[in-house]
Design an enzyme around this catalytic site. Structure first.
Site, short mmCIF file in Angstrom:
data_model
loop_
_atom_site.label_atom_id
_atom_site.label_comp_id
_atom_site.label_asym_id
_atom_site.label_seq_id
_atom_site.Cartn_x
_atom_site.Cartn_y
_atom_site.Cartn_z
CG HIS A 80 -0.28 0.21 2.38
ND1 HIS A 80 0.63 -0.50 3.18
CD2 HIS A 80 -0.10 1.38 3.27
CE1 HIS A 80 1.20 0.04 4.21
NE2 HIS A 80 0.63 1.23 4.38
CG HIS A 86 0.41 5.66 2.89
ND1 HIS A 86 -1.20 5.48 2.90
CD2 HIS A 86 0.84 5.05 3.95
CE1 HIS A 86 -1.37 4.74 4.27
NE2 HIS A 86 0.04 4.33 4.70
#
Length: 169
Positions: free
Chosen positions: A79, A94
């Site tokens: 992620h 992110h």
């Protein structure tokens, strides 16, 4: 004679490191809408606890390398990716908020730790609809973790690969 070559190589490396990154050197990694980092609904990002940056509300699930550099960290859950530019700036891309809880589902990393990347190279894909459905938010914070200060020159809609959106202070 060999000492001369060594000195020249050291001088070249110092000159390389002295190059300051500018807005043309940084491509938008994701298509979408740029917002201030302070608008992200997470205090770690909004209060700049990890560093200065900006965020993108994504419109597609593709991430490209915004700079020539090196992948310093692909999180096991895919992620987030840490990158260091050739100029020495370190930053984190992110994808979404609380996406660590997805345990990698919906993400495909196309690079691994230590890989050299070229500006514009696709490095990660994600299922945007899945993220919107399962995560707290799909917003993508881009945080400069090395104390780099940036100035956002354009808010709102941007295309992936667009440059001159930010400048480095």
């Amino acid at each position: 004679m060999f000492g001369l070559f060594k000195r020249n190589n050291k001088e070249e490396k110092r000159e390389e490191q002295a190059v300051v990154q500018n807005g043309q050197d940084f491509l938008m990694p994701i298509e979408g809408e740029i917002i201030q980092i302070t608008e992200v609904n997470d205090p770690v990002f909004a209060e700049k606890m990890m560093g200065d940056g900006f965020a993108i509300i994504p419109e597609a699930g593709s991430v490209i390398a915004p700079v020539d550099g090196k992948i310093v960290n692909v999180f096991p859950t895919k992620h987030a990716i840490g990158i260091q530019s050739k100029q020495g700036h370190e930053f984190l891309i992110h994808i979404g908020l609380e996406t660590v809880n997805l345990k990698g589902e919906g993400f495909t990393a196309l690079v691994k730790d230590g890989d050299e990347v070229k500006k514009g190279q696709e490095i990660l894909t994600f299922d945007l609809n899945f993220i919107k459905e399962k995560a707290a938010s799909s917003v993508v914070p881009i945080v400069f973790t090395d104390s780099t200060q940036i100035d956002i020159k354009k808010l709102g809609k941007v295309k992936q690969g667009e440059n001159n959106i930010i400048s480095f202070e």
